[in-house]
Scaffold this active site. Structure first.
Site, PDB file in Angstrom:
ATOM      1  N   HIS A 102      -3.597   6.983   2.428  1.00  0.00           N
ATOM      2  CA  HIS A 102      -3.947   5.667   1.880  1.00  0.00           C
ATOM      3  C   HIS A 102      -5.319   5.273   2.404  1.00  0.00           C
ATOM      4  O   HIS A 102      -5.634   5.491   3.582  1.00  0.00           O
ATOM      5  CB  HIS A 102      -2.882   4.642   2.317  1.00  0.00           C
TER       6      HIS A 102
ATOM      7  N   CYS B 269       0.812  -1.223   0.000  1.00  0.00           N
ATOM      8  CA  CYS B 269       0.000   0.000   0.000  1.00  0.00           C
ATOM      9  C   CYS B 269       0.844   1.271   0.000  1.00  0.00           C
ATOM     10  O   CYS B 269       0.331   2.356  -0.280  1.00  0.00           O
ATOM     11  CB  CYS B 269      -0.937  -0.004   1.198  1.00  0.00           C
TER      12      CYS B 269
ATOM     13  N   ASN C 269     -10.195  -0.405  -0.738  1.00  0.00           N
ATOM     14  CA  ASN C 269      -8.733  -0.309  -0.670  1.00  0.00           C
ATOM     15  C   ASN C 269      -8.151  -0.894  -1.961  1.00  0.00           C
ATOM     16  O   ASN C 269      -8.219  -2.109  -2.179  1.00  0.00           O
ATOM     17  CB  ASN C 269      -8.249  -1.082   0.559  1.00  0.00           C
TER      18      ASN C 269
HETATM   19  O1  UT7 Z   1      -4.000  -1.456   3.415  1.00  0.00           O
HETATM   20  C1  UT7 Z   1      -3.018  -2.228   4.044  1.00  0.00           C
HETATM   21  C2  UT7 Z   1      -3.073  -2.091   5.508  1.00  0.00           C
HETATM   22  N1  UT7 Z   1      -4.300  -2.639   6.002  1.00  0.00           N
HETATM   23  C3  UT7 Z   1      -4.963  -1.979   6.927  1.00  0.00           C
HETATM   24  O2  UT7 Z   1      -4.594  -0.918   7.329  1.00  0.00           O
HETATM   25  C4  UT7 Z   1      -6.203  -2.678   7.461  1.00  0.00           C
HETATM   26  C5  UT7 Z   1      -6.187  -2.623   8.970  1.00  0.00           C
HETATM   27  N2  UT7 Z   1      -7.278  -3.365   9.575  1.00  0.00           N
HETATM   28  C6  UT7 Z   1      -8.571  -3.007   9.499  1.00  0.00           C
HETATM   29  O3  UT7 Z   1      -8.936  -2.108   8.783  1.00  0.00           O
HETATM   30  C7  UT7 Z   1      -9.567  -3.708  10.393  1.00  0.00           C
HETATM   31  O4  UT7 Z   1      -8.846  -4.480  11.344  1.00  0.00           O
HETATM   32  C8  UT7 Z   1     -10.561  -4.626   9.640  1.00  0.00           C
HETATM   33  C9  UT7 Z   1     -11.533  -3.797   8.829  1.00  0.00           C
HETATM   34  C10 UT7 Z   1      -9.827  -5.591   8.751  1.00  0.00           C
HETATM   35  C11 UT7 Z   1     -11.389  -5.430  10.659  1.00  0.00           C
HETATM   36  O5  UT7 Z   1     -12.028  -4.536  11.564  1.00  0.00           O
HETATM   37  P1  UT7 Z   1     -11.909  -4.751  13.145  1.00  0.00           P
HETATM   38  O6  UT7 Z   1     -12.678  -3.664  13.759  1.00  0.00           O
HETATM   39  O7  UT7 Z   1     -10.453  -4.855  13.479  1.00  0.00           O
HETATM   40  O8  UT7 Z   1     -12.674  -6.103  13.355  1.00  0.00           O
HETATM   41  P2  UT7 Z   1     -12.141  -7.448  14.030  1.00  0.00           P
HETATM   42  O9  UT7 Z   1     -11.277  -8.207  13.110  1.00  0.00           O
HETATM   43  O10 UT7 Z   1     -11.647  -7.134  15.409  1.00  0.00           O
HETATM   44  O11 UT7 Z   1     -13.512  -8.226  14.205  1.00  0.00           O
HETATM   45  C12 UT7 Z   1     -14.542  -7.761  15.100  1.00  0.00           C
HETATM   46  C13 UT7 Z   1     -15.733  -8.688  14.989  1.00  0.00           C
HETATM   47  C14 UT7 Z   1     -15.369 -10.153  15.111  1.00  0.00           C
HETATM   48  O12 UT7 Z   1     -16.430 -10.797  15.777  1.00  0.00           O
HETATM   49  P3  UT7 Z   1     -16.357 -11.144  17.360  1.00  0.00           P
HETATM   50  O13 UT7 Z   1     -15.151 -12.001  17.504  1.00  0.00           O
HETATM   51  O14 UT7 Z   1     -16.209  -9.797  18.044  1.00  0.00           O
HETATM   52  O15 UT7 Z   1     -17.644 -11.822  17.625  1.00  0.00           O
HETATM   53  C15 UT7 Z   1     -15.307 -10.627  13.687  1.00  0.00           C
HETATM   54  O16 UT7 Z   1     -15.548 -12.016  13.569  1.00  0.00           O
HETATM   55  O17 UT7 Z   1     -16.332  -8.545  13.698  1.00  0.00           O
HETATM   56  C16 UT7 Z   1     -16.395  -9.826  13.047  1.00  0.00           C
HETATM   57  N3  UT7 Z   1     -16.179  -9.610  11.608  1.00  0.00           N
HETATM   58  C17 UT7 Z   1     -17.179  -9.342  10.774  1.00  0.00           C
HETATM   59  N4  UT7 Z   1     -18.502  -9.201  10.941  1.00  0.00           N
HETATM   60  C18 UT7 Z   1     -19.237  -8.901   9.864  1.00  0.00           C
HETATM   61  C19 UT7 Z   1     -15.014  -9.640  10.937  1.00  0.00           C
HETATM   62  N5  UT7 Z   1     -15.230  -9.383   9.636  1.00  0.00           N
HETATM   63  C20 UT7 Z   1     -16.552  -9.188   9.509  1.00  0.00           C
HETATM   64  C21 UT7 Z   1     -17.396  -8.893   8.413  1.00  0.00           C
HETATM   65  N6  UT7 Z   1     -18.721  -8.753   8.633  1.00  0.00           N
HETATM   66  N7  UT7 Z   1     -16.903  -8.724   7.165  1.00  0.00           N
END
Ligand code: UT7
Length: 329
Positions: free
Chosen positions: A256, A116, A286
């Site tokens: 980004h 990225c 992204n």
């Molecule tokens: O571009 C390169 C660099 N990349 C980045 O900068 C990306 C950085 N990361 C992120 O943007 C975020 O971490 C994500 C968007 C990927 C994920 O968001 P998050 O707020 O960190 O969610 P999480 O992984 O902590 O998941 C929270 C909850 C989980 O459920 P429980 O365990 O709390 O019950 C996940 O299973 O959300 C659930 N979850 C979803 N629910 C609905 C994860 N993905 C999804 C989804 N839809 N697509």
């Protein structure tokens, strides 16, 4: 003799027509529009669907757009750098394929892999060629067909990424326009959190690597988020400080587009109101190396010659950085 700087003199871009909306994704994986919008800021992304099409088919129209706008012949281009993590093939480089398709046959070219942050790394590299006085017209492309490395049965990643490309032309300026300063960083600690495991020399492609889904991108989102939110904000603040600038001196912040929450944190850290931040993650998701030049492409009519603009990125590697430019046209 006055100092030569590398001015951006034209911007071109391209996104495919096909939209993949949050509602489409609701039918593919266990997710919903509200979760995606509140956690990422994304509503839809573009997907290059045509069979047999590749990253060069995103980069080629972006470069043609740029050349038409600037009114120059492809034969005038000296060098083409394509930032991508989804090259058409391992080799030859996608830069060479784009050069061939566009007719930039006097140019040398190569790909640059910094995920990225690829566009910022490529922009700084291209600017150095111009500043040296050796080359007069360098095309810097950010292009990724992320849909080619995404597992659309896995909800963590498939909601984030989209396809797109954009390119800038760098030309010498003796009036101080263009790239002013850059801070670029990388740290291999990131290799365990954002990667494609299979297909390289470590794990060459086999039936087993395919069955184990090792050719898809893997991201530990939460960990990457923590590194990204401090990395991008810190480096942007450091760039402003070392140039004796504050948010008030900056016309636009171009972050980004990985997550709206990371963008917000960066804007706050450098003291920029959200109205002065380019945000198109809602429409394109992204697009990896393409996010920053796609913002410049979308906003080009609102930019004024002499505007101070900060570009900032964080991505796989880890790689991150910030670049200060003075808009040149
Ligand atoms: O571009 C390169 C660099 N990349 C980045 O900068 C990306 C950085 N990361 C992120 O943007 C975020 O971490 C994500 C968007 C990927 C994920 O968001 P998050 O707020 O960190 O969610 P999480 O992984 O902590 O998941 C929270 C909850 C989980 O459920 P429980 O365990 O709390 O019950 C996940 O299973 O959300 C659930 N979850 C979803 N629910 C609905 C994860 N993905 C999804 C989804 N839809 N697509």
């Amino acid at each position: 003799m006055s100092k030569i700087t590398a001015a951006i003199t034209a911007v071109g871009g391209f996104v495919p027509e096909t939209k993949l909306t949050n509602f489409d994704l609701e039918k593919m994986v266990d997710t919903n529009d509200e979760w995606i919008r509140t956690r990422t800021g994304i509503s839809e992304r573009r997907i290059l669907r045509e069979p047999g099409s590749a990253t060069s088919d995103l980069g080629t129209p972006a470069v043609l757009d740029l050349l038409i706008k600037r009114g120059i012949d492809p034969l005038e281009i000296d060098c083409v750098i394509c930032a991508t993590v989804t090259p058409d093939m391992f080799f030859p480089s996608t830069a060479n394929i784009i050069s061939h398709k566009v007719g930039m046959s006097n140019a040398f070219g190569y790909d640059l892999s910094a995920a990225c942050s690829g566009f910022l790394f490529a922009l700084t590299t291209g600017a150095s060629y111009i500043e040296s006085g050796r080359y007069k017209k360098v095309v810097v492309i950010g292009a990724d067909k992320m849909s080619s490395i995404i597992d659309y049965t896995e909800r963590n990643n498939c909601i984030i990424f989209g396809d797109g490309a954009a390119a800038v032309l760098l030309e010498p300026s003796t009036d101080g326009y263009g790239v002013q300063d850059s801070i670029l960083k990388s740290d291999g600690v990131g290799k365990d959190f954002l990667y494609i495991k299979g297909g390289g020399s470590l794990r060459p492609s086999t039936v087993e690597t395919v069955l184990a889904k090792e050719h898809y991108m893997h991201q530990e989102g939460k960990t990457v988020f923590k590194y990204a939110v401090t990395g991008m904000a810190d480096v942007s603040a450091e760039l402003l400080e070392r140039n004796n600038l504050t948010g008030e001196d900056i016309a636009w912040l171009v972050p980004h587009q990985a997550n709206l929450r990371i963008i917000d944190a960066t804007a706050k850290r450098v003291g920029m109101p959200i109205e002065k931040v380019m945000i198109n993650i809602d429409r394109y998701g992204n697009t990896t190396a393409a996010t920053i030049p796609l913002c410049l492409w979308d906003w080009q009519d609102k930019l004024n010659k002499g505007d101070n603009i900060v570009l900032a990125a964080f991505g796989g590697g880890f790689t991150w950085g910030a670049t200060l430019i003075k808009w040149g046209f």
